[in-house]
Design an enzyme around this catalytic site. Structure first.
Site: not given
Ligand code: PA5
Length: 463
Positions: A291, A320, A433
């Site tokens: 990410e 394996h 989202k």
């Molecule tokens: O790293 C990130 O920003 C995302 O993976 C969020 O952690 C994830 O989308 C969840 O978001 P939130 O904590 O706002 O619910």
């Protein structure tokens, strides 16, 4: 730092022309120094508030440990509702530090509540959770940095209703701890009006960099883990990120080698812990790396579509399954092993005299076997000229896990700086989202719904 880093098998001396010459560091010294400066200069600023997390004020930390520790003592089950960065940190750390069959242990041996990390909205999983929980003794940590995530809000609505039905509203409220951004977002507003206990995630702490904030610490304290030792380990890793000599700075050195490897077509970064306790560390690492580094444009607005695809494997299990590909498939991977010197227990392979076979195993320990197998895989990869390196943990405990987490976060930040991208945004995730909000009819997302509905989707192409 207590962790050790072995990058022999990234170098030409070990793997021939596939590897780096020792001069790779001196040749790129200015680029490496600039990336380090970018990250270090921004510590505590913007989206780099995570750098300050190991140095949380003592009084805040003590309050959290005391409140959440008390909840943990009352709770039979502690349930985390969250997704992505709001789930993978707590999951990876708890899995590393708790008994490997924690939930199945009898209560007197467990010494902490059972832990459930609910990071999906599969209806069967929610129904199954409700089947096993005794709500009277279950406590919930609802975690969402943005306070807006559909998955977490839906889980909260379902479980808060169930709690109210079972316990009555006033008692139900005491079973919820909210971790979110203070002063912002739907969950914060609901938590305020319902009077839930709230812990804040700093405005400049992104989800995947939040494990050492209350996102992780609430659960760790409830589970009776040594939070202070974890932060001490994280502080040691933060200190080592300041080291100017790249060869003495593991996060900077391995970030640089990974980015250089990407330039040579190593588009896949495998993390392969040789310890079941560290299995979910690979999930944590995968999210952080994917990410943070998977970006369409660089900081100059140039289209780059960069990133290295992280993959998780478990030693020895995946010997394996995956290792054949790693050894003989395309030259497109860097494999990073996580090795443990001292396991928390020793299991001897019985010298069973009634079985006239397997003599090579008898009398050895499983500890010796798992580490021999790791070294054997390392050897096989090296022999096939495949880039690989090893991070050694002297033992798996709060301090080394804290170091490992902070090392991963600095490594990712340095890699992002070397790639000249915004490490801390996630526009690709946000798009999904918003489309979800639109499809569920959230007000303000009408034009997004039109865009979603206008996307070409022909029935001709469905068979
Ligand atoms: O790293 C990130 O920003 C995302 O993976 C969020 O952690 C994830 O989308 C969840 O978001 P939130 O904590 O706002 O619910």
């Amino acid at each position: 730092m207590k962790l050790r880093f072995d990058y022999n098998n990234m170098m030409e001396e070990a793997i021939g022309k596939e590897g780096f010459k020792p001069a790779v560091f001196s040749k790129n010294a200015s680029k490496i120094a600039a990336a380090q400066k970018t990250v270090l200069d921004n510590r505590g600023k913007g989206w780099q508030e995570w750098c300050d997390l190991p140095f949380m004020p003592e009084s805040e930390l003590d309050e959290l440990i005391s409140y959440c520790g008390a909840v943990g003592k009352k709770a039979e089950s502690f349930v985390i509702l969250g997704i992505g960065g709001s789930a993978l940190g707590p999951l990876s750390v708890a899995s590393a530090l708790l008994h490997l069959h924690h939930n199945e242990l009898p209560k007197e041996k467990r010494n902490a509540p059972k832990l459930y990390v609910e990071d999906n909205v599969d209806p069967e999983r929610m129904a199954a959770l409700l089947d096993i929980l005794d709500l009277k003794t279950s406590y919930f940590n609802v975690i969402t940095k943005s306070g807006e995530t559909s998955e977490t809000l839906s889980q909260f609505l379902i479980l808060y209703s169930a709690l109210k039905k079972e316990l009555g509203t006033e008692e139900a409220k005491k079973h919820i701890i909210v971790t979110t951004t203070i002063g912002k977002g739907t969950l914060y507003n609901v938590a305020q009006s319902e009077g839930f206990k709230i812990y804040g995630v700093g405005a400049g702490v992104g989800g995947r960099f939040s494990v050492l904030s209350p996102v992780g610490l609430v659960a760790f304290a409830a589970l009776g883990l040594n939070v202070k030792a974890m932060l001490k380990g994280a502080a040691a890793a933060a200190k080592s990120a300041e080291e100017p000599d790249v060869c003495n700075n593991p996060a900077l050195m391995t970030a640089f080698l990974q980015v250089e490897a990407m330039a040579r077509g190593k588009n896949i970064g495998v993390l392969m812990p040789y310890a079941d306790s560290l299995k979910f560390m690979a999930d944590f690492y995968c999210q952080l790396w994917a990410e943070s580094l998977g970006k369409a444009v660089d900081l100059n607005g140039k289209t780059v579509h960069t990133g290295q695809t992280p993959a998780k494997a478990l030693g020895v299990t995946d010997q394996h399954s995956q290792v054949q590909l790693y050894t003989e498939g395309p030259f497109d991977k860097v494999v990073t092993f996580l090795a443990v010197d001292e396991f928390r227990t020793t299991v001897v392979i019985n010298d069973d005299k009634t079985i006239n076979a397997c003599d090579f195993l008898k009398g050895h320990t499983m500890n010796e076997l798992i580490n021999a197998e790791r070294r054997a895989t390392e050897f096989a990869l090296k022999k096939a000229n495949r880039m690989n390196c090893t991070v050694y943990l002297p033992a798996v405990n709060e301090e080394t896990v804290g170091e490992l987490l902070m090392y991963f976060m600095y490594q990712t930040a340095f890699a992002g700086a070397l790639l000249n991208i915004d490490t801390f945004n996630q526009p690709g995730v946000e798009e999904g989202k918003k489309a979800t909000f639109a499809m569920l009819g959230r007000s303000g997302y009408e034009s997004k719904l039109e865009e979603v509905n206008a996307a070409v989707h022909k029935s001709d192409y469905i068979i």
